[in-house]
Design a protein around this motif. Structure first.
Motif, PDB file in Angstrom:
ATOM      1  N   MET A   1       0.709  -1.212  -0.151  1.00 43.85           N
ATOM      2  CA  MET A   1       0.027  -0.013   0.066  1.00 43.85           C
ATOM      3  C   MET A   1       0.851   1.231  -0.006  1.00 43.85           C
ATOM      4  SD  MET A   1      -0.954   2.654   2.199  1.00 43.85           S
ATOM      5  CE  MET A   1      -1.476   2.300   4.020  1.00 43.85           C
ATOM      6  N   LEU A   2       1.734   1.226   0.965  1.00 46.24           N
ATOM      7  CA  LEU A   2       2.873   2.435   0.891  1.00 46.24           C
ATOM      8  C   LEU A   2       3.453   2.850  -0.287  1.00 46.24           C
ATOM      9  CD1 LEU A   2       4.341   1.970   4.513  1.00 46.24           C
ATOM     10  CD2 LEU A   2       2.635   3.652   3.784  1.00 46.24           C
TER      11      LEU A   2
ATOM     12  N   TYR B   1       3.204   7.049  16.713  1.00 45.66           N
ATOM     13  CA  TYR B   1       2.489   5.981  16.178  1.00 45.66           C
ATOM     14  C   TYR B   1       1.535   6.521  14.933  1.00 45.66           C
ATOM     15  CZ  TYR B   1      -1.668   7.827  18.655  1.00 45.66           C
ATOM     16  OH  TYR B   1      -2.774   8.629  18.794  1.00 45.66           O
ATOM     17  N   PHE B   2       1.233   5.461  14.248  1.00 45.69           N
ATOM     18  CA  PHE B   2       0.144   5.732  13.032  1.00 45.69           C
ATOM     19  C   PHE B   2      -0.977   4.729  13.002  1.00 45.69           C
ATOM     20  CE2 PHE B   2       4.653   7.000  12.260  1.00 45.69           C
ATOM     21  CZ  PHE B   2       4.470   8.448  11.868  1.00 45.69           C
ATOM     22  N   VAL B   3      -2.093   5.117  12.696  1.00 45.46           N
ATOM     23  CA  VAL B   3      -3.011   4.116  12.633  1.00 45.46           C
ATOM     24  C   VAL B   3      -3.259   4.082  10.939  1.00 45.46           C
ATOM     25  CG1 VAL B   3      -5.541   3.608  12.872  1.00 45.46           C
ATOM     26  CG2 VAL B   3      -4.374   4.892  14.628  1.00 45.46           C
TER      27      VAL B   3
ATOM     28  N   GLN C   1      -6.196  -1.312   3.131  1.00 44.60           N
ATOM     29  CA  GLN C   1      -7.425  -1.833   2.304  1.00 44.60           C
ATOM     30  C   GLN C   1      -7.886  -0.167   1.812  1.00 44.60           C
ATOM     31  OE1 GLN C   1      -9.009  -4.502   1.018  1.00 44.60           O
ATOM     32  NE2 GLN C   1      -7.053  -5.599   2.084  1.00 44.60           N
ATOM     33  N   ASN C   2      -8.054   0.752   2.488  1.00 39.69           N
ATOM     34  CA  ASN C   2      -8.386   2.098   2.275  1.00 39.69           C
ATOM     35  C   ASN C   2      -7.293   3.327   2.176  1.00 39.69           C
ATOM     36  OD1 ASN C   2      -8.329   2.928   4.963  1.00 39.69           O
ATOM     37  ND2 ASN C   2     -10.466   2.397   5.391  1.00 39.69           N
TER      38      ASN C   2
ATOM     39  N   GLU D   1      -0.307   8.899   4.099  1.00 36.57           N
ATOM     40  CA  GLU D   1       0.448   9.909   4.140  1.00 36.57           C
ATOM     41  C   GLU D   1       1.194  10.278   5.031  1.00 36.57           C
ATOM     42  OE1 GLU D   1      -2.085  13.467   2.684  1.00 36.57           O
ATOM     43  OE2 GLU D   1      -2.862  12.225   0.833  1.00 36.57           O
ATOM     44  N   ASP D   2       0.512  10.029   6.265  1.00 39.18           N
ATOM     45  CA  ASP D   2       1.302  10.437   7.361  1.00 39.18           C
ATOM     46  C   ASP D   2       2.657   9.511   7.826  1.00 39.18           C
ATOM     47  OD1 ASP D   2      -0.629  12.067   8.131  1.00 39.18           O
ATOM     48  OD2 ASP D   2      -1.666  10.795   9.270  1.00 39.18           O
ATOM     49  N   VAL D   3       2.383   8.295   7.465  1.00 40.20           N
ATOM     50  CA  VAL D   3       3.635   7.447   7.641  1.00 40.20           C
ATOM     51  C   VAL D   3       4.811   7.796   6.396  1.00 40.20           C
ATOM     52  CG1 VAL D   3       4.412   4.883   7.175  1.00 40.20           C
ATOM     53  CG2 VAL D   3       2.439   5.140   8.024  1.00 40.20           C
ATOM     54  N   ILE D   4       4.356   8.079   5.231  1.00 42.12           N
ATOM     55  CA  ILE D   4       5.352   8.555   4.272  1.00 42.12           C
ATOM     56  C   ILE D   4       6.018   9.908   4.710  1.00 42.12           C
ATOM     57  CG2 ILE D   4       5.703   9.295   1.877  1.00 42.12           C
ATOM     58  CD1 ILE D   4       3.689   6.783   0.934  1.00 42.12           C
ATOM     59  N   SER D   5       5.090  10.798   5.128  1.00 47.33           N
ATOM     60  CA  SER D   5       5.784  12.130   5.623  1.00 47.33           C
ATOM     61  C   SER D   5       6.591  11.882   6.696  1.00 47.33           C
ATOM     62  CB  SER D   5       4.410  12.940   6.007  1.00 47.33           C
ATOM     63  OG  SER D   5       4.822  14.074   6.541  1.00 47.33           O
ATOM     64  N   PHE D   6       6.448  11.122   7.630  1.00 45.56           N
ATOM     65  CA  PHE D   6       7.263  10.528   8.775  1.00 45.56           C
ATOM     66  C   PHE D   6       8.614  10.283   8.126  1.00 45.56           C
ATOM     67  CE2 PHE D   6       9.077   7.203  11.048  1.00 45.56           C
ATOM     68  CZ  PHE D   6       9.732   7.847  11.942  1.00 45.56           C
TER      69      PHE D   6
END
Length: 202
Positions: A41-42, A172-174, A178-179, A184-189
């Motif tokens: 997904m990422l 942390y990230f939620v 699937q959706n 964006e939050d993980v990639i931004s981090f």
């Protein structure tokens, strides 16, 4: 943004990993936590990491080069994979050697199933990371499988356990593979950490 992701190498020995000339982010979690789905997904590539309903599919240290300037590393899961004790101990040594010796490792992304109450094996792993001074963040997976309030409740329980261990909660990230929640939050981090890594070399 991840524009380009390509597989580089798989191996069982951190000494054979690619040269440590780019920042590296390792992804690990209990068997069947949804790691391969999250990686795909990422990276916008549903075939990058092999997904399987069968725990223990990832058995090697897998390096992917992202955007030509950082590595994403897919590590074997820990936990209830149906493998022999000798294989499991080999995996554990391979993972611990990699995590404690890889000099360009910026952070370990520890995946946690957002549907479950805190699992002892996850708490033991992050405690070990803390003892080894290995920086980590938590990525809660499968948030689409239940209501938002249930996810918030299990996330809070896990973070409360982290506070008991460390005195504060980790980043942390939620997420949902699937959706694309949390993508964006993980990639931004990661982007911020990559920039800091290269800035520190100047």
């Amino acid at each position: 943004m991840i524009k380009n992701a390509k597989f580089v190498i798989s191996n069982t020995d951190y000494k054979k990993c690619p040269p440590p000339n780019m920042p590296e982010f390792a992804f690990i979690g209990r068997s069947n936590v949804g790691k391969s789905s999250l990686i795909n997904m990422l990276t916008n590539n549903k075939n990058l990491a092999k997904t399987s309903g069968k725990p223990g599919k990832t058995q090697l240290i897998n390096h992917f080069e992202i955007n030509g300037n950082w590595y994403m590393v897919d590590l074997p899961g820990y936990g209830f994979a149906k493998v022999s004790k000798s294989i499991k101990s080999t995996w554990e040594k391979m993972i611990s050697d990699y995590l404690t010796n890889r000099e360009n490792l910026v952070a370990v992304c520890v995946l946690i199933d957002s549907r479950l109450d805190p699992q002892q094996i996850d708490l033991e792993f992050i405690t070990w990371c803390g003892q080894q001074e290995i920086p980590f963040v938590i990525i809660f997976t499968k948030s689409d499988k239940q209501g938002k309030s249930k996810t918030q409740g299990t996330v809070k329980k896990f973070l409360d356990e982290c506070i008991k261990i460390f005195g504060d909660a980790p980043d942390y990230f939620v997420t949902s593979a699937q959706n694309a929640e949390g993508k964006e939050d993980v990639i931004s981090f990661i982007d911020n950490e990559v920039n800091e890594y290269y800035d520190s070399l100047k």
